[in-house]
Design an enzyme around this catalytic site. Sequence first.
Site, PDB file in Angstrom:
ATOM      1  N   ASP A 367      17.881 -10.464  54.205  1.00 45.33           N
ATOM      2  CA  ASP A 367      16.799 -11.443  54.167  1.00 45.33           C
ATOM      3  C   ASP A 367      17.086 -12.437  55.288  1.00 45.33           C
ATOM      4  O   ASP A 367      18.183 -12.473  55.846  1.00 45.33           O
ATOM      5  CB  ASP A 367      16.721 -12.129  52.791  1.00 45.33           C
ATOM      6  CG  ASP A 367      15.365 -12.815  52.594  1.00 45.33           C
ATOM      7  OD1 ASP A 367      14.645 -13.030  53.605  1.00 45.33           O
ATOM      8  OD2 ASP A 367      15.006 -13.141  51.449  1.00 45.33           O
TER       9      ASP A 367
HETATM   10  C1  BGC Z   1      11.821 -14.270  52.469  1.00 44.44           C
HETATM   11  C2  BGC Z   1      11.551 -12.807  52.702  1.00 44.44           C
HETATM   12  C3  BGC Z   1      10.747 -12.637  53.955  1.00 44.44           C
HETATM   13  C4  BGC Z   1      11.488 -13.269  55.111  1.00 44.44           C
HETATM   14  C5  BGC Z   1      10.764 -13.147  56.435  1.00 44.44           C
HETATM   15  C6  BGC Z   1      12.398 -14.963  53.687  1.00 44.44           C
HETATM   16  O1  BGC Z   1      12.376 -16.334  53.519  1.00 44.44           O
HETATM   17  O2  BGC Z   1      12.693 -14.427  51.373  1.00 44.44           O
HETATM   18  O3  BGC Z   1      10.887 -12.262  51.599  1.00 44.44           O
HETATM   19  O4  BGC Z   1      10.483 -11.288  54.176  1.00 44.44           O
HETATM   20  O5  BGC Z   1      11.662 -14.651  54.842  1.00 44.44           O
HETATM   21  O6  BGC Z   1       9.688 -13.986  56.498  1.00 44.44           O
END
Ligand code: BGC
Length: 974
Positions: A367
Amino acid sequence: MAHDESAQGLLKESSTRRSRSSDRGDNAAFDSDSDLDATDYIDREAARPTRRSPTASFEPNTKGKKRWCSCLFTTLGRRSRCCIGVLAGMGILWVLLTATGVLVYRKAQEEPPYGQSPPWYPTPKGGIAASWADSYAKASKMVSKMTLAEKVNVTTGTGWEMGLAVGTNAPAIHVGFPQLQLQDGPLGIRFADNITAFPAGITVGATWNRQLMYARGKAHAIEARQKGINVLLGPCVGPLGRMPAGGRNWEGFGADPYLQGIAGAETVKGIQSEGVMATIKHFVANEQEHFRQPWEWGLPHAISSNIDDRTLHELYAWPFGDAVKAGVASVMCSYNQVNNSYACGNSKLLNGILKDELGFQGFVMSDWLAQHSGVGTALAGLDMTMPGDGLGWADGKSLWGPELSRAVLNGSVPLERLNDMVTRIVAAWYQLGQDDEKKFPRKQPNFSSWTDEEKGVMSPGSPTEQEQVVVNQFVNVQANHSVIAREVAAEGTVLLKNEDLLPISRQGLSDERLRARRDAVERATGKRSEGKFKVGIFGEDAGPGNGPNACKDRGCNQGTLGSGWGSGAVEFPYLVSPVEALRKQFDKSKVELSEFLDNKASFGKGDGSLNDLELCIVFANADAGEGFTRWADVSGDRPDLRLQNNGDDLIVKVASSCGGGTGDVIVVIHAVGPVLVEDWIDTPNVKALLFANLPGQESGNALAEILFGDTNPSGHLPFTIGRTLEDYGAGGKVLYLPNGVVPQQDFREGLYIDYRHFDKYNIEPRFEFGFGLSYTTFKFDNIVVIPQRRKTPYPLRRPNPAAEPPSYSNDIPSKEEAIFPPEIRRLEKYVYPYLDSTDDIEVGQYPYPDGYDQQPPLSEAGGDEGGNPDLWSNYVVVNVDVINDGPVAGAAVPQLYLQYPETESETDFPIRVLRGFDKVYLKPGEKKTVKFNLTRRDLSYWDVVAQNWVMVTEGPYEFSVGLSSRDLSISGTW
Ligand code: BGC
């Protein structure tokens, strides 16, 4: 025992602290987080650029914030006094928290609540499954020609806002591997124009319709491909919904692993049928937003979700198993820690469970900023780091990139591991057919995530001056996907109460019903209404508000609610509000419409202003979202389960005033999850309740279809609606205040979340899991249980691998391969794979994490993509007839719940668990036979001692079928 705390039963924690020294290589840049002090980090955090709001305080509610602000706006003397007071207060709080943290940590060291996650090394190599063999063969040819820098490029993001998508790695140009474009998210293409805003996952879950799950995924992927995206960052099956107020539950499909698993897998298949790689996220146990990642909440560490082994297998990891079986290309590891080891650096989770036991063949991506160590995460099974920066947003100081090159050159990351990372990514690209340039032209996305202007720069995250180029081509990719969006929204609308009121007609009521109604009112009040049927529409949630995109990332609750907020939200191309659809569709020659589109409820009982109304439709909602945005008192997670913006009060007042109390009331709710309805649900004139979840752009149209009976409601609740938050049990509560520097959240309730908890403790919910009414009625008949295979406790032996992973030379490459080529024009903060000098690099013996040299036995539950194939064999089939015995056509959702046999052993089982569902459309009087296939996995529990899935062989399994988890009218045994 459901909550097994015996030595074998615990997923033992591999404390990051304990292993940190051994996790790192020789270079400080690889250290996870030890060298960083708080101030340093907060400064970087504050420098984080647009589209993310810096949230450096962990103040959980706005009351505190208001005091802080008002304090700043007082006179100078008072201001300084006040600020000194606040600073001192914060200091004391900090000291207290640190002290508590140290105590908790020490205590945990002495007596770890959940032991320690056993080490699981080395990472199983990809390439063992027959289904991926061709792709691995092709990948192996390509990877064998890559230089060290090219390999590192493929594994490492170029940095936050360094490309047009939310994530981009870098290409391996000489061998023809392109830069991959990664984009959120689970309900549409984030930050893009001319796309479809589909209903959210929770609405999809409420449809219980596999075909729609697949169709939405497919349409989503068509849009992704046409916008130039390779990898979609969805679907989301974690959070699972342990806590009904959890901020991101709505991105997933409902509070049951089976439902999440099927919906996740169907979505993956739909997305991947178009060649786009799907990412199943977030692995695992990111159940709440508070403290999900370091510093976002003021603490230096993320929360640890402490889970026992059985619960992890049967609840939280379960849906990921379905996605892997469906061939998912990528898995995103989550922000939080699991048993005190960061999910993206937890070798038991990534190497052991995901890659060995579930046989995952694709790549694990972090993530965004969920990576906290360099060598440690590589060894623990991470394959791609996103967005590529290090410990702070847009800091350009990657934990991989040049440091990965260094670590390979000095021997602290075995080249074998880097080769496997890259091979997994390249194999996934081949597996999805992305080498076909006609389908995936090697171009940049045709939109920019960072500007709405036509022109912009390619890497806005870099302060280096760059040429302005066309970054937004405004390509319309919507096609006719609004049809699917509308179908999902309509089928995901759950009718929870209907006392002979719905459906209404566009003329209001039929002449006959209207006459009868007016006669009754006249008898009761002595007054008779004449003329047009008088309808009132109430609530801000019925109307457009300030437009659907008024707040960044949809991070506020205003106007009608179409989705939650955060990275899982998109820019709505349009949002048909309920009032807009109803205005258009009510027959004006017969119906007089009044609108009250705010929640002030400034009419009161007895003031007579609503006396004429005969029908009142009142809208209310509850919103939540990702933890980087806060709105009112909702800091990602909801503070409670109440309707927001005064919603309950509005409904109560409308009910008491509508037609002076004689009017009929329909309540419509849009929500991110369960809300309490106790204030008004039993009010006699509240005749109907529609729970429309989060309907996306087609909101009003879908609702009108249901209200007017064009579509017979067939949604069923994907969670339980309790009478109080307490009813969900202690495990149902979000941890709002930290209980240490590393907040600890023990999942002590084990398997007992949502309906399993309500059933175990015999708590009467307001509306149970799986419940949903229809305008017709259904009955079941003739259940037949047909065994397919003999019951045996264990699955067949783990098969030998069907294919051999590629092998490469393991000689450390020449240092030259990592030196910055002089011809490259460097962008500041951009993450490159290169080093300025390699003079200080020496190959040495590096301390590896404990247990690194002891390969654990391979899991008997593994052996192929999705795990041991026997787990997916059908062991029993249950056939049931479902009959529409009501007046109109409609779709039934037969649900099968399994009861494990009663055994002499101590194994504890939930009263019932969902293990099958279908959606069947039936004309009045029509009968169809529904077939449920039950696999070995469906019939097994995770035995923590055997470390395998075990079927109960003594005593009968019971299969009950019905229309909800508490309306099970027919059953059979095996
Ligand atoms: C989120 C993810 C997301 C990523 C990219 C993170 O803050 O938890 O679900 O895909 O950001 O935007």
